[in-house]
Every structure is written in C-alpha cells, then in structure tokens.
Design a protein around this motif. Structure first.
Motif, PDB file in Angstrom:
ATOM      1  N   THR A  40       0.819  -1.237  -0.121  1.00  0.00           N
ATOM      2  CA  THR A  40      -0.011  -0.030   0.155  1.00  0.00           C
ATOM      3  C   THR A  40       0.841   1.161   0.147  1.00  0.00           C
ATOM      4  N   ASP A  41       0.106   2.489  -0.105  1.00  0.00           N
ATOM      5  CA  ASP A  41       0.723   3.780  -0.316  1.00  0.00           C
ATOM      6  C   ASP A  41      -0.016   4.577   0.746  1.00  0.00           C
ATOM      7  N   THR A  42      -0.940   3.969   1.301  1.00  0.00           N
ATOM      8  CA  THR A  42      -1.853   4.889   2.239  1.00  0.00           C
ATOM      9  C   THR A  42      -1.592   4.166   3.712  1.00  0.00           C
ATOM     10  N   TYR A  43      -1.802   5.133   4.803  1.00  0.00           N
ATOM     11  CA  TYR A  43      -1.483   4.895   6.150  1.00  0.00           C
ATOM     12  C   TYR A  43      -2.844   5.484   6.847  1.00  0.00           C
ATOM     13  N   THR A  44      -3.123   4.746   8.066  1.00  0.00           N
ATOM     14  CA  THR A  44      -3.762   5.561   9.045  1.00  0.00           C
ATOM     15  C   THR A  44      -3.107   6.081  10.379  1.00  0.00           C
ATOM     16  N   LEU A  45      -3.231   6.994  11.040  1.00  0.00           N
ATOM     17  CA  LEU A  45      -2.506   7.251  12.377  1.00  0.00           C
ATOM     18  C   LEU A  45      -3.495   7.841  13.371  1.00  0.00           C
ATOM     19  N   GLY A  46      -3.650   6.857  14.463  1.00  0.00           N
ATOM     20  CA  GLY A  46      -4.072   7.536  15.397  1.00  0.00           C
ATOM     21  C   GLY A  46      -3.858   8.634  16.445  1.00  0.00           C
ATOM     22  N   THR A  47      -4.447   9.219  17.232  1.00  0.00           N
ATOM     23  CA  THR A  47      -3.973   9.961  17.989  1.00  0.00           C
ATOM     24  C   THR A  47      -2.710   9.804  18.921  1.00  0.00           C
ATOM     25  N   SER A  48      -2.237   8.600  18.877  1.00  0.00           N
ATOM     26  CA  SER A  48      -1.269   8.051  19.767  1.00  0.00           C
ATOM     27  C   SER A  48      -0.720   6.794  18.687  1.00  0.00           C
ATOM     28  N   GLY A  49       0.473   6.342  19.051  1.00  0.00           N
ATOM     29  CA  GLY A  49       0.990   5.260  18.003  1.00  0.00           C
ATOM     30  C   GLY A  49       1.480   5.624  16.817  1.00  0.00           C
ATOM     31  N   GLY A  50       1.751   4.890  16.110  1.00  0.00           N
ATOM     32  CA  GLY A  50       2.542   4.996  14.731  1.00  0.00           C
ATOM     33  C   GLY A  50       1.723   4.802  13.417  1.00  0.00           C
ATOM     34  N   LEU A  51       2.236   4.777  12.320  1.00  0.00           N
ATOM     35  CA  LEU A  51       1.556   4.426  11.080  1.00  0.00           C
ATOM     36  C   LEU A  51       1.145   3.052  11.076  1.00  0.00           C
ATOM     37  N   THR A  52      -0.049   3.121  10.428  1.00  0.00           N
ATOM     38  CA  THR A  52      -0.510   1.643  10.081  1.00  0.00           C
ATOM     39  C   THR A  52      -0.998   1.464   8.805  1.00  0.00           C
ATOM     40  N   PRO A  53      -0.303   0.495   7.729  1.00  0.00           N
ATOM     41  CA  PRO A  53      -0.512   0.424   6.438  1.00  0.00           C
ATOM     42  C   PRO A  53      -2.228   0.014   6.495  1.00  0.00           C
ATOM     43  N   TYR A  54      -2.631   1.070   5.374  1.00  0.00           N
ATOM     44  CA  TYR A  54      -4.250   1.093   5.142  1.00  0.00           C
ATOM     45  C   TYR A  54      -4.454  -0.363   4.192  1.00  0.00           C
ATOM     46  N   LYS A  55      -5.952  -0.510   4.034  1.00  0.00           N
ATOM     47  CA  LYS A  55      -6.189  -1.669   3.614  1.00  0.00           C
ATOM     48  C   LYS A  55      -6.441  -1.289   1.924  1.00  0.00           C
ATOM     49  N   LYS A  56      -6.269  -0.131   1.431  1.00  0.00           N
ATOM     50  CA  LYS A  56      -6.373   0.213   0.168  1.00  0.00           C
ATOM     51  C   LYS A  56      -5.004   0.861  -0.494  1.00  0.00           C
ATOM     52  N   ARG A  57      -4.729   1.061  -1.401  1.00  0.00           N
ATOM     53  CA  ARG A  57      -3.851   1.981  -2.118  1.00  0.00           C
ATOM     54  C   ARG A  57      -4.200   2.655  -3.114  1.00  0.00           C
ATOM     55  N   VAL A  58      -3.698   3.635  -3.418  1.00  0.00           N
ATOM     56  CA  VAL A  58      -4.060   4.997  -4.353  1.00  0.00           C
ATOM     57  C   VAL A  58      -3.622   4.432  -5.762  1.00  0.00           C
ATOM     58  N   ASP A  59      -2.552   3.911  -6.133  1.00  0.00           N
ATOM     59  CA  ASP A  59      -2.095   3.678  -7.230  1.00  0.00           C
ATOM     60  C   ASP A  59      -1.036   2.671  -7.464  1.00  0.00           C
ATOM     61  N   ASN A  60      -0.629   1.986  -8.528  1.00  0.00           N
ATOM     62  CA  ASN A  60       0.367   1.072  -8.624  1.00  0.00           C
ATOM     63  C   ASN A  60       1.935   2.022  -8.759  1.00  0.00           C
ATOM     64  N   ALA A  61       1.883   3.289  -9.255  1.00  0.00           N
ATOM     65  CA  ALA A  61       3.006   3.780  -9.670  1.00  0.00           C
ATOM     66  C   ALA A  61       3.521   4.711  -8.281  1.00  0.00           C
ATOM     67  N   ALA A  62       4.563   5.232  -8.212  1.00  0.00           N
ATOM     68  CA  ALA A  62       5.016   6.099  -7.000  1.00  0.00           C
ATOM     69  C   ALA A  62       4.434   7.417  -7.373  1.00  0.00           C
ATOM     70  N   LEU A  63       3.974   8.093  -5.842  1.00  0.00           N
ATOM     71  CA  LEU A  63       3.227   9.324  -6.365  1.00  0.00           C
ATOM     72  C   LEU A  63       4.044  10.344  -5.809  1.00  0.00           C
ATOM     73  N   ALA A  64       4.012  11.456  -6.618  1.00  0.00           N
ATOM     74  CA  ALA A  64       5.311  12.620  -6.404  1.00  0.00           C
ATOM     75  C   ALA A  64       4.102  13.492  -5.845  1.00  0.00           C
ATOM     76  N   ASN A  65       4.905  14.618  -5.041  1.00  0.00           N
ATOM     77  CA  ASN A  65       4.167  15.987  -4.732  1.00  0.00           C
ATOM     78  C   ASN A  65       2.830  15.542  -4.444  1.00  0.00           C
ATOM     79  N   PRO A  66       2.425  14.640  -3.301  1.00  0.00           N
ATOM     80  CA  PRO A  66       0.983  14.276  -3.382  1.00  0.00           C
ATOM     81  C   PRO A  66       0.395  15.560  -2.252  1.00  0.00           C
ATOM     82  N   SER A  67      -0.894  15.477  -2.473  1.00  0.00           N
ATOM     83  CA  SER A  67      -1.977  16.576  -1.520  1.00  0.00           C
ATOM     84  C   SER A  67      -3.020  15.680  -1.242  1.00  0.00           C
ATOM     85  N   ALA A  68      -3.546  15.787  -0.048  1.00  0.00           N
ATOM     86  CA  ALA A  68      -4.735  15.177   0.515  1.00  0.00           C
ATOM     87  C   ALA A  68      -5.780  15.821   1.168  1.00  0.00           C
ATOM     88  N   ALA A  69      -6.902  15.392   1.212  1.00  0.00           N
ATOM     89  CA  ALA A  69      -7.952  16.326   1.722  1.00  0.00           C
ATOM     90  C   ALA A  69      -9.084  15.158   2.411  1.00  0.00           C
TER      91      ALA A  69
END
Length: 739
Positions: A625-654
């Motif tokens: 995956t290329d997507t992660y969740t983050l709680g108010t404590s602890g670290g990054l957790t890989p998300y169950k879905k990914r955005v794309d097969n290719a590497a993402l450059a200069n991403p923006s999220a909302a």
C-alpha cells in the motif's frame, strides 16, 4: 539525467529512478563559468604562482604535529591512491574532533616575483577516503605576531565533495591576511574525516576519524571566472553535448531516434542497474553509437496483447514482460527508424511490470508500465476527472482545501513558481471542475490556505513597491479571504512580518503558521497568528526548518510532512512529524518509518479524519500500500487500500464530506497527475454563507467581489521580472546543482 562522480559511482546527491531517469553522465567536479566578481585562484592553471606544492618528490613540503617542527613529529605520507593534479598527494589523518597539523616554515620573501604589496591568495584541494567520503581542512596561516588566523572572510574551510577533491567554495575564503608572515610562511590545517549522509533527502555532514588527502597547494594572485560544480545540472549539459555529437555523426536521425540513440549508447554497470532506464553510462565510442541497446518508448496494453514502440529492436528481437516470455505476433518498421512489436500478453501480469526487448545484435533494453490492478490488492474506488485545460498541469503541486461544495486547489510549488490568476476548484457533488478568478491585478504563487471563521483564508505573495520612491521592489504579502462570492484583503503583511512559504492551519480554532522562510532564513517555528493585531507568537517548533510543508490539524495535533530544506533539491522531504500541544507549546516527535520506503523523496500528505489522520506517500517495503492511518497516539498503520501502482510525487490530501481525496503527480498517466478518493469518516465541513455555483461563475472577474483594497497592478511579465529582482525565487530555481 543521473550524475556519476569522478570514481565511476552514482553521485551521492544524484536523483535517480528506474523508470523516471534515462542515463548516467559525469556530474561531479565539472569546471563551470562563474561570476567575474567572485572569481577564484587556481594554482593548477596559473603560470605565475608564488609558491606551489603537488607532493611529487621527496623534497615536498613537510607537515608536523607542532608549529615548532623540532618539538613535533613528522606526519603524513606521499600517496598515489588519490590525486588531484599530477601523480601524488599527501595523505594525513583526520579525526571527528579535528587533528591540527603544521607545515614547515618557508621564506616566501625570497621567492621569485614576491611583492609585499600584492594581495595574495592561498588554495589547496582536499579529499576523503573511498568513493564518497569528503574530508575537511580548516586553514589558518601564521601572522607576523606569531599567532594563526583564518583566511579571508573567516570561512576558510576546504571540503572534499563526494569522494573527489574540492577547495574553498568562494574566492573571498582564499585571501591571505594582510599581516601574513611571508618570511616564515606556515599553515595550520585542522583535519576532520567527513562523510555525507542523506537522512532527509539532502546532504548532512557527519564528522568521523579518517584519512584526509591534500594536493595542489598554491599561493598566487591571478583569478579566473570559473568554479567546480556538482549535480545533475552538470550531467545534463554533458548529455546535451553528446546529443550534438550524435547529430553530427547521424544527421538523418529524427529527433525521436536521436533521443533513443543517446539513451541506448551506454556502457552498462552494476552500479547503475535499476537506477535509470538504460542502466548505463553515456559512451560516445562509435562502435557503441552505431549499435545502441534497444529503447522502449511506449507500451499500449490491451486485454490479450501489448503493442510496443521504440528503436533499435534489431532484426530478431525477443520480448519478456515481468520476466515472462511474450510471443511476437507482428513487427513493423517506420520510415524514421522506429519499430513496433505486437506481442501476446502473458497471463497473470499486473501492477508495475517491466517490458524488456532484447536484440540479437546488442542486448536488452526496457521500461516499466502499469498493467492494472494487482490481485488481492484493494484500491481507492473512485478515479476522478481532471481538468482538460493544460494550464492546470503547469503547477508542480497543489494544496487541497475543502470549503462549501468544493475542493479548492491552492498553487504549491517545489521548483519554479507559476503565477496564478485563477484558482481551480472541484465540485465534490457534480464531479466538475471550474475556476474562480482572483481580484483584478492580483496574482498568486506558492500559496497556503485554510478555512477560518467560515471563510477560505489564503496567504500568498504579490510583488510591488510599498514606497514609490524605493529603489528596489519588495514582496508584498496578501492575506485574502473568500466567502464563496467576495474577495477581501487583509493588508499590511509582507515577508518581513510573515514567513514566506509557511503553511496556514486551523487547529481547534487557533490560526497557526508553520515553518517557512523568514528574513531569507528557513525556520522551524510554529506561530500563532493574530490577523487583527498583525502579530506572530511562537508556540513551538518542528524538527526541520522547511519551506512549503503540508500540515494537517485535528484532535489537538499537527501532522507535518513534505516541504523543502535549504540544501535539498531532489524533491519533497520524506518522513512524518507529529506535533502535540503541551502546556501551550507544540512539541514535535518523528514517526517511525520502519516498513516504509524512506528513500523515496516524494514525501507524504495527510488529512484529519474522525478518529485520527489518513496519510498517503511512499509505499510499504512489501509494496502492499501507499496509504496509512494514524491514531492520536502510536505510529503509522498500513491502510487496506492503495491509491495507485506507481510512485506518487508531490501528493496532496484532503478529507472532506466522507471522502479521502488524493491529488498527486505520477509518471504513468498521460497528464502526469492522478486524482482519486475513497470513503472515510470525516468531520463536518464548514459551508460558506454565500456560495457561488458553477453556472454563475464563468471565470470572469465580475464574479469576484470588490471588497479588496491595496491591490498592486502588475502585468504578468513584469511580475516575473520583479520577483527575480526581489530575490524571492532564487532559492526555487529548477536545478540539481549543489552549491
């Protein structure tokens, strides 16, 4: 282009990419033209040196552990392992703390041509051990009172560069003090072993014990307007020169064939394997350029076949896709020398897969393409439309901000800024794009935005002259608010009162500005902003001083990603910081990147969701995956879905109205952008009081209110010239050169 150093290794600072760069060329220690008023003295090019030492004989200059040779020990050894000029250099020992050595005194007043009134300069070249080590020498010289002093401007450090020799960075650092004792000329060199590491996408020096080589010591006064430079900016003109040679050698080549001939004319080395498309170093030997490696330019992927276009496939090529044989169904040759192969698509090929063509005459060439969704991998379910207007794609990156029914795309650059007169926005309900025109005579670049007091608040820069009598233009800060129909400006801000390229953020009703450039200095401060009082109050710090970070706020925390550091020119920074408010101060901590490809310089983007944060960026080391969740404590957790097969450059999220949106550059789509979303639980959005719908917003200024004051009329071309004059954009020029 990738850059190689003087020892045939990939330069430590070079950008590289298995799919995104083509070829390696020399990029280290390239003698380049320089500003005349910053000219340097080069002993190796001067024919009137007052003194020169190249350590070529047994009578070479000696160094001791004490300023008094009779009380010290002889140190150093003549070595041919690393040389700058001639066949030898002097190998000395450096330490992490600094090891001081002294040259034997020399009476230069007896040297031919000595002139006591002359402003002499000193130079030497320094290198470290191995293929990438640097080495450093702080240079001091004996004065007539017997003390030792630094040269010139007090920054007389000579540092090696990426395994190679280097001298002082400026001509001012070479100038000997007026009261130098030329009758007893003596050097004090403080030597440090030095390595360069890249923990945040740019070089950081680490001092260590290790050998330091010195060579090419000289004293003279003649200067030349040249300087040694490093970077892919140096490798690029090498390839330009190669193209010119090939144009003369093969005048009938089309532009596309000449490009392919350049990429295919290489010597392949394991050092460069999977670091660029060609896996090799440019080679202009005619036996190589007459018979280049195959170059794959395109692959049209269908359900059962793959159509491959390129050059130099040869008469009887073979093809593999993801390592599996792909039978050739047909072959076609074109007038310009290009070839097309239609091959059978092997079963079970998905994701990013390498298309490899091997010619019997030469060998293998390849490129990688996206063969679609990988089995047992879930993807973001919504692929969203992008604007048809090519102007949208002129911007390096955007910051997405949800307001009303729209995601507003705020221009956010990392290389060279584009001046924007309209803002793009995406209607999350109709999935349509339109534009909002900025107030008349207003342009924007590298802006930041946030929803504040039920309005869209944007901070950017215009350029003009606050005082008509001022000799030079100054940058004028613009704080604009937009309520869905009317623009209003809060005047009085500029780059002296607000950090350029900071990130605005609303954290639980508190307006903050994070990092940016203040008084031409990269800073890491978190400021509380009072628009009414025109004040900034420090409230803590981030771990890195950056410009243009991406910051999301929620649950009393700030998540800081991306941005550029002053020495970084290779892309947005990797890594993630969490800032937590503790007794009125934001305290930073760096999140653990274990299991994530930290070498990726695309950086992360984040957005606050109901129970924490969502992030997108470099993929996991297992490519799941290329997507992660983050709680108010602890670290990054890989998300169950990914955005794309290719590497993402200069991403923006909302995260907005039940969707997590990602807008990013990628190198597998025709537009070099992707725009996707997936369903998440989000916080309730803020709606404008007077929304403007696309049917009554035709991108004309009439749709923008007249509440703005103190606007500065400037034509676009004049703006660009004034920006250059003001020095605002100097740091952001698109280059890969290390200063």
């Amino acid at each position: 282009m990738d850059a190689a150093n003087a020892y045939g290794l990939m330069a430590a600072y070079s950008c590289y990419g298995e799919r995104t760069t083509d070829i390696v060329a020399p990029g280290s220690r390239i003698l380049s033209t320089w500003l005349t008023d910053k000219a340097l003295y080069y002993p190796e090019f001067s024919d009137n040196n007052l003194f020169y030492e190249g350590f070529e004989g047994s009578d070479s200059l000696k160094f001791y552990t004490s300023a008094d040779p009779s009380k010290g020990e002889l140190c150093g050894e003549i070595s041919g392992k690393k040389v700058y000029n001639g066949k030898n250099s002097l190998k000395l020992q450096g330490t992490a703390e600094g090891n001081a050595v002294y040259s034997e005194p020399v009476d230069l007043t007896q040297a031919s041509g000595f002139d006591s009134s002359e402003a002499y300069r000193f130079s030497l070249n320094v290198a470290g051990e191995g293929g990438h080590s640097c080495g450093q020498a702080e240079v001091m010289v004996r004065l007539t009172d017997g003390s030792f002093a630094l040269l010139g401007d007090g920054t007389s450090l000579a540092r090696g560069r990426d395994g190679g020799f280097n001298s002082f960075n400026t001509g001012a650092a070479q100038i000997l003090p007026k009261n130098t004792d030329y009758a007893n000329f003596q050097l004090c060199l403080t030597l440090k072993g030095l390595d360069m590491v890249f923990p945040n996408g740019h070089g950081e020096y680490v001092y260590e014990d290790g050998p330091v080589y010195i060579d090419n010591l000289g004293i003279g006064s003649t200067t030349l307007p040249y300087n040694y430079s490093d970077g892919t900016s140096m490798a690029t003109p090498m390839i330009t020169g190669a193209v010119a040679v090939l144009a003369g050698r093969y005048p009938d080549d089309s532009a596309a064939m000449r490009t392919a001939r350049t990429i295919g004319s290489v010597t392949k080395y394991d050092e460069f394997k999977d670091k660029c498309v060609s896996d090799g170093f440019i080679n202009l030997d005619q036996s190589v350029t007459d018979n280049p490696y195959p170059v794959v330019n395109a692959a049209n992927i269908a359900e059962d076949t793959v159509t491959i276009d390129g050059y130099f496939f040869g008469k009887n090529p073979t093809v593999t896709i993801d390592g599996k044989a792909a039978g050739i169904q047909s072959s076609e040759a074109f007038e310009d020398g290009g070839q097309r192969l239609v091959v059978s698509r092997p079963a079970d090929v998905s994701g990013m897969a390498r298309v490899s063509v091997t010619s019997s005459e030469k060998g293998e060439g390849h490129q990688s393409y996206d063969f679609g969704k990988v089995k047992n991998v879930d993807y973001f379910e919504n692929t969203l439309p992008l604007p048809e207007d090519p102007a949208f794609y002129d911007i390096d990156a955007y910051q997405m901000v949800g307001y009303g029914d729209y995601l507003y795309c705020i221009p956010h650059y990392y290389t060279f800024p584009e001046l924007v007169e309209k803002l793009w926005r995406f209607n999350v309900n109709t999935k349509a794009w339109d534009q909002v025109t900025l107030p008349e005579n207003t342009v924007m670049f590298n802006a930041t935005a946030v929803v504040w007091q039920d309005k869209l608040l944007i901070y950017s820069y215009n350029t003009g002259v606050e005082d008509p009598a001022a000799a030079k233009p100054v940058s004028i800060g613009m704080i604009l608010t937009y309520d869905g129909s009317t623009w209003t400006q809060t005047p009085g801000w500029n780059d002296k009162t607000f950090p350029n390229s900071a990130a605005l953020v609303n954290n639980d009703g508190q307006l903050l500005a994070v990092s940016g450039i203040f008084n031409n200095t990269f800073n890491n401060t978190v400021y509380s902003v009072s628009l009414e009082n025109h004040t900034l109050t420090p409230m803590g710090n981030t771990l890195r001083a950056v410009s243009g970070p991406l910051v999301s706020a929620g649950h009393g925390q700030l998540i800081v990603t991306g941005g550029l550091e002053s020495g970084n020119q290779n892309g947005t920074l990797p890594g993630v910081e969490r800032l937590t408010l503790d007794n009125g101060v934001y305290v930073p901590s760096e999140l653990d990147m274990t299991g994530i490809k930290t070498g990726n310089l695309s950086g992360f983007a984040s957005a606050a969701v109901k129970d924490g944060f969502m992030l997108v960026g470099p993929e996991t080391t297992d490519a799941s995956t290329d997507t992660y969740t983050l709680g108010t404590s602890g670290g990054l957790t890989p998300y169950k879905k990914r955005v794309d097969n290719a590497a993402l450059a200069n991403p923006s999220a909302a995260a907005y109205k039940g969707q997590f949106y990602v807008l990013a550059r990628t190198y597998t789509s025709d537009s070099n952008f992707i725009f996707k979303s997936t369903a998440v639980q989000t916080e309730e959005p803020v709606n404008p009081d007077n929304p403007v719908n696309p049917d009554n917003n035709n991108s004309q200024a009439a749709n923008v209110g007249t509440g703005i004051t103190d606007t500065l009329p400037l034509a676009g071309a004049a703006v660009l010239l004034l920006l250059c004059a003001a020095g605002i954009m100097v740091w952001a020029r698109k280059k890969r050169k290390l200063d």
